[in-house]
Enzyme design. Sequence first.
Site, PDB file in Angstrom:
ATOM      1  N   ARG A   1     -16.133  -7.384  15.291  1.00 47.06           N
ATOM      2  CA  ARG A   1     -16.290  -7.727  16.719  1.00 47.06           C
ATOM      3  C   ARG A   1     -16.448  -6.439  17.506  1.00 47.06           C
ATOM      4  NH1 ARG A   1     -11.395  -5.553  18.118  1.00 47.06           N
ATOM      5  NH2 ARG A   1      -9.744  -5.926  16.620  1.00 47.06           N
TER       6      ARG A   1
ATOM      7  N   GLU B   1       0.842  -1.196   0.000  1.00 44.84           N
ATOM      8  CA  GLU B   1       0.000   0.000   0.000  1.00 44.84           C
ATOM      9  C   GLU B   1       0.872   1.239   0.000  1.00 44.84           C
ATOM     10  OE1 GLU B   1      -3.806  -1.094   2.776  1.00 44.84           O
ATOM     11  OE2 GLU B   1      -2.475   0.466   3.512  1.00 44.84           O
TER      12      GLU B   1
HETATM   13  P1  ADP Z   1      -3.684  -4.218  11.884  1.00 45.69           P
HETATM   14  O1  ADP Z   1      -4.844  -5.015  11.388  1.00 45.69           O
HETATM   15  O2  ADP Z   1      -2.429  -5.033  11.971  1.00 45.69           O
HETATM   16  O3  ADP Z   1      -3.983  -3.455  13.121  1.00 45.69           O
HETATM   17  P2  ADP Z   1      -4.162  -1.928  10.141  1.00 45.69           P
HETATM   18  O4  ADP Z   1      -4.294  -2.090   8.680  1.00 45.69           O
HETATM   19  O5  ADP Z   1      -5.434  -1.722  10.907  1.00 45.69           O
HETATM   20  O6  ADP Z   1      -3.346  -3.171  10.727  1.00 45.69           O
HETATM   21  O7  ADP Z   1      -3.174  -0.739  10.458  1.00 45.69           O
HETATM   22  C1  ADP Z   1      -2.795  -0.451  11.779  1.00 45.69           C
HETATM   23  C2  ADP Z   1      -2.128   0.906  11.856  1.00 45.69           C
HETATM   24  O8  ADP Z   1      -0.984   0.960  10.999  1.00 45.69           O
HETATM   25  C3  ADP Z   1      -2.989   2.065  11.386  1.00 45.69           C
HETATM   26  O9  ADP Z   1      -3.801   2.551  12.411  1.00 45.69           O
HETATM   27  C4  ADP Z   1      -1.928   3.066  10.978  1.00 45.69           C
HETATM   28  O10 ADP Z   1      -1.377   3.655  12.122  1.00 45.69           O
HETATM   29  C5  ADP Z   1      -0.844   2.217  10.357  1.00 45.69           C
HETATM   30  N1  ADP Z   1      -1.025   2.074   8.904  1.00 45.69           N
HETATM   31  C6  ADP Z   1      -1.622   1.066   8.248  1.00 45.69           C
HETATM   32  N2  ADP Z   1      -1.616   1.259   6.924  1.00 45.69           N
HETATM   33  C7  ADP Z   1      -0.999   2.432   6.692  1.00 45.69           C
HETATM   34  C8  ADP Z   1      -0.670   3.201   5.508  1.00 45.69           C
HETATM   35  N3  ADP Z   1      -0.977   2.774   4.287  1.00 45.69           N
HETATM   36  N4  ADP Z   1      -0.035   4.373   5.669  1.00 45.69           N
HETATM   37  C9  ADP Z   1       0.295   4.812   6.908  1.00 45.69           C
HETATM   38  N5  ADP Z   1       0.029   4.150   8.043  1.00 45.69           N
HETATM   39  C10 ADP Z   1      -0.608   2.967   7.955  1.00 45.69           C
END
Ligand code: ADP
Length: 498
Positions: free
Chosen positions: A291, A199
């Site tokens: 959830r 991403e």
């Molecule tokens: P997980 O399921 O492991 O918690 P997430 O996709 O929800 O992963 O992402 C968790 C955190 O990681 C987000 O809240 C953000 O802080 C950071 N993050 C995720 N994707 C991005 C991105 N494309 N750019 C910047 N920060 C990101």
Amino acid sequence: MFEKILVANRGEIAVRIIRACKELRVSTVAVYSDADRSSLHVSMADEAFHIGPPAPGESYLVMEKIIDAAKRSRAEAIHPGYGFLSENAAFAGMCESEGIVFIGPTAQSIRLMGDKITARKIALKAKVPLVPGTDGAVTDVEAGGAAKKIGYPVMIKASAGGGGKGMRLVRKAKEFSAALGMARSEAHGAFGDDSVYIEKYIERPRHIEIQVIGDSHGKVLHLFERECSIQRRHQKVIEEAPSGFISAKTRKQMGEMALRLAKAVKYRGAGTVEFIMDQKENFYFLEMNTRVQVEHPVTEMVTGLDIVKWMIRTAAGQKLPFKQSDIKMNGHSIECRIYAEVPEQNFMPAPGRVEYIRAPSGPGIRNDSSVYSGFEVTPHYDPMISKLIVWAGDRTEAIDKMRAALDEYIVLGVKTNIGFLTRLFKEAEFGRAEIDTGYIERHPELLKAQLADLEPALAAAALGMRNATREVEEPAAQTRSNWKSFARRLAVSRSQAL
Ligand code: ADP
């Protein structure tokens, strides 16, 4: 309504669910491992079943043991809480085939949303904005080219991801292949699946999520947003509702997008659609959590709706009796997670015996916890002591209330992040809501332990001495500084006695 519910969890969330059941006049069944014999959820439930050794893989995660306890106790439904089996489609399916109601969405919805790549495809089809990235999982050969095309910096993310695992930020092409290897091996270790996708990295992003709730009659509503931008190692530490940043227009759009996605998977029960937002209020879908979330209380405080009770009612087939326009936000709520940990050592868990705990109370203060004086925080599970939640008329007032509440919070015997949180709530930048997910990293001064942080340790030692000598009265007033002077008085009286 059900007559009996089994709670397949432990800690504060098990206690939270048992409380909701009591209010609904539903009997409760707890399950517990060897490490949780004297846990609060066990004594609060009407019945309790032992399910094995402390390791989650041998107790809380063993589906057959949970189903067996449900059958033996004749529970009609299972509430999975968060973590453990809560997002396990196989477990939801097993409940369905055993004729036990899984308090959550269908196994099919969990399956669709559980895999981040499938979720991205559904979002794309539902015209929900996505972070620019690859369409699916990438091979080692494709990965480098894909990253270049997306443009650095990029995020490598595990398809099966959760809890920030298997995620790597890469700023330069030459760092890419090493990071890819690390992300894959971490993903393999955590989820048994090493597939990853790429991403675009959003600079200084804010994490904003929308709470949704659906019934089994096709109605899905949203309960507005929570902002969870204050994170450590991609894990949330402070959450608030509403966000101190977004405009009414963005709020409306985000709610609509979340509903579009929830409807695409015929969502039932409580769920959260997570978005990442850049500094210009552009927002992109991250993932959906199928959830109840740790941070659900802030939404409860501002909407006045009890999310856990609505999860139970909708699982029992009841209709949501209100419409979107009936749901309003009132005031401001903030939650912080109190952990047994050492912030200055990269937030290392600090399990141990909580000798004494006194949580703050007063108007607008809520403390969701399962810890009591004498409780052992074990290394087997998350070292969270409690969630401290405040509600006030606006954000500034809520921050002030949180500062005052933290000052009253006494935890003796284990190291906590209370000193760190107190410093954070005093920062002007936080006060102005100038926050993003890199906030803690940008403020290393927050991590420096100060003398004030030692009070509890000092007081714990003092408390031990007091029990032996009964020389000095415990402080009547309830602030951390009172405890410090108590510890000093005691130390003085001890040295005089010696
Ligand atoms: P997980 O399921 O492991 O918690 P997430 O996709 O929800 O992963 O992402 C968790 C955190 O990681 C987000 O809240 C953000 O802080 C950071 N993050 C995720 N994707 C991005 C991105 N494309 N750019 C910047 N920060 C990101």
